[in-house]
Enzyme design. Structure first.
Site, mmCIF file in Angstrom:
data_model
loop_
_atom_site.group_PDB
_atom_site.id
_atom_site.type_symbol
_atom_site.label_atom_id
_atom_site.label_comp_id
_atom_site.label_asym_id
_atom_site.label_seq_id
_atom_site.Cartn_x
_atom_site.Cartn_y
_atom_site.Cartn_z
ATOM 1 N N HIS A 187 0.862 -1.180 0.000
ATOM 2 C CA HIS A 187 0.000 0.000 0.000
ATOM 3 C C HIS A 187 0.899 1.232 0.000
ATOM 4 O O HIS A 187 1.853 1.300 0.771
ATOM 5 C CB HIS A 187 -0.898 -0.029 1.253
ATOM 6 N N HIS B 35 -1.796 -6.528 1.663
ATOM 7 C CA HIS B 35 -2.866 -7.491 1.393
ATOM 8 C C HIS B 35 -2.351 -8.644 0.539
ATOM 9 O O HIS B 35 -1.646 -8.424 -0.445
ATOM 10 C CB HIS B 35 -3.997 -6.765 0.642
#
Ligand code: ADP
Length: 503
Positions: A299, A439
């Site tokens: 991210h 993720h």
């Protein structure tokens, strides 16, 4: 442990005490569904062969065991219960519920929702699916993506019926339409979603066993028939017709991360400490196929000292990214992979996320970041620039050019068209960010019935999976807001599917 064989016996009234009411009523009817979903129709043979821990563990019998209390596991349990499957249990290895879902910051992407319609936002499931596949550079599984998008509006209604109202809609990177649904006050979705789902589970009396860690799946003749757990240092057998893996990702397991992605050694992670990839190991051990395991999303806006994820909604609400020279360098609303890569090319491999008072006020999370001490405040652009050791003139020029997109209709040199909102004079803020492991996009291969598949594409009887532990939905780049859609749609779905086996 009751098997399909037991169901037949049960229909004639035998072993009734061992089965749930639905189960008892279901009788022979269940057998058809059982066969259709690939449940084991065989009586257990020799459990000792699979449980090397021996025969002396305590054993309990369930229709379904759900591993993990994140959004996927909780949704699965509630949906299963509401569809008549009451003999079930949720397992959580940590001492808090909610997993990484607690930290879901953006919202839930969904299309054709009642809230979008009320707010005059035109959208379609097809466009949502197309943009999800495009965002993942066409490496996502179209069947799963279509299923997720087609069922997203229903999932928003379902959450609303549980008291989780997501009617504040914004934009996330890679989406051309406002479809990221947040709580009414615009706060981070996880902090509404998890307590709401936990309350719904508690209202139904669904047991949640904390500090109960699934260690191994019990297999018999290729069918999963339960889980071996460690509960308070004691090994126990939980027998079940269906095991639902909802154990989340692997970000907190450096060894596993670097096994699949050696280049991510040393990266900070936004994940909670329980995200250690147990589900992948357990599934793989019983022959499930793991797909796209090297697709670990980083991210772009993670504060490195505290591993705090700075929500994409901050950029969507107007914030810009500047480098240590005070210059913008990329379209902040592009996809996470591209923004992260651009950041890593900047001097020092970091960026400042810069915003004004409007952005601060419109994103509830910002006050939280400020309280955590990670926001630098300036009385104006020059003051902020001095505090973050950036040339004030350069930052002023950057802000002027950015403002001109809104005020003069100027074309952004980096191609940003979304979330451009001119900064108002006055206080300015900055948070230092760099990419962090966020993720796991790869994982257990499933079909639209949430059945775990082997490498030939055949369902592994008795094994289901939902949420981050699954792979193939996001492809090689997940769009912000799509994880909550994924866990809710597929969590709800697996609960309904498994309950349907007994209906
Ligand atoms: P998702 O978003 O897919 O729901 P989360 O990360 O929110 O995933 O939740 C997964 C949950 O599963 C976490 O709370 C995590 O601690 C829990 N978990 C992971 N491995 C195990 C395990 N072996 N046994 C029990 N719970 C587990």
């Amino acid at each position: 442990m009751s098997t399909a064989t037991d169901l037949i016996e049960n229909a004639s009234g035998m072993k009734a005490a061992q089965l749930s009411r639905r189960h008892f009523v279901a009788g022979m009817g269940a057998l058809g569904a059982t066969a259709a979903l690939g449940l084991s129709g065989c009586a257990p043979k020799d459990r000792a062969q699979i449980a090397e821990t021996g025969e002396d563990e305590e054993a309990e019998d369930f229709d379904a065991v759900i591993i993990g209390t994140g959004g996927a596991g909780l949704s699965a349990a509630i949906a299963a219960y509401d569809n008549g499957l009451t003999n079930l249990v949720l397992l959580e290895k940590m001492n808090v519920t909610g997993g990484n879902t607690n930290f879901s910051s953006s919202g839930m992407n969904a299309s054709e929702t009642k809230f979008q319609k009320e707010q005059g936002i035109e959208d379609s499931n097809d466009l949502f699916a197309q943009e999800t596949l495009d965002g993942g550079h066409n490496t996502g599984d179209p069947e799963l993506v279509t299923f997720m998008c087609d069922n997203s509006a229903e999932a928003i209604d379902w959450l609303d019926s549980l008291g989780i109202t997501l009617d504040n809609i914004t934009l996330t990177g890679g989406m051309s339409v406002k479809r990221c649904h947040r709580p009414t006050d615009g706060s981070a979705v996880g902090l509404t979603l998890v307590p709401g789902l936990v309350s719904a589970a508690e209202e139904r009396g669904i047991p949640i066993r904390m500090k109960c860690e699934a260690k191994e799946l019990i297999v018999n003749d290729g069918a999963v028939e339960g889980v071996l757990v460690d509960e308070g240092g004691k090994s126990k057998k939980l027998n079940a017709h269906a095991v639902i893996l909802a154990s989340g990702g692997l970000g907190a397991n450096q060894e596993m991360v670097t096994k699949y992605r050696p280049d991510l050694a040393g990266y900070v992670t936004t994940n909670q400490p329980g995200a250690t990839g147990d589900g992948y190991a357990m599934a793989e051990a019983v022959g499930a196929e793991l797909v796209q395991m090297d697709q670990i999303q980083i991210h772009p806006t993670v504060e490195q000292e505290t591993s705090t994820l700075i929500a994409e909604g901050v950029r969507g609400g107007g914030a810009i990214l500047v480098n240590s020279e005070g210059n913008r360098f990329f379209n902040e609303m592009s996809t996470r992979d591209k923004v992260s890569a651009a950041e890593l090319e900047q001097p020092g491999k970091f960026a400042w996320c810069v915003f004004d008072q409007q952005v601060y006020d419109n994103n509830k999370a910002v006050a939280k970041y400020d309280k955590a001490g990670i926001v630098v405040t300036g009385t104006d652009i020059a003051d902020l620039a001095t505090k973050i050791e950036v040339d004030p003139a350069a930052l002023q020029t950057t802000v002027d050019a950015y403002n001109a997109i809104t005020t003069d209709g100027a074309t952004d040199e980096f191609g940003r068209t979304e979330g451009c909102i001119a900064f108002a004079p006055g206080a300015m803020y900055a948070i230092k960010v760099a990419p962090g492991i966020h993720h796991a996009m790869g994982g257990v291969r499933i079909n639209a019935n949430n059945q775990a598949l082997d490498s030939d594409g055949n369902p592994i009887p008795g094994l289901f999976a939902a949420g981050e532990v699954t792979g193939g939905i996001h492809g090689n780049n997940r769009i912000g807001g799509n994880a909550v859609c994924d866990i809710t749609v597929f969590g709800k779905n697996v609960g309904e599917v498994v309950a349907g086996m007994f209906a």
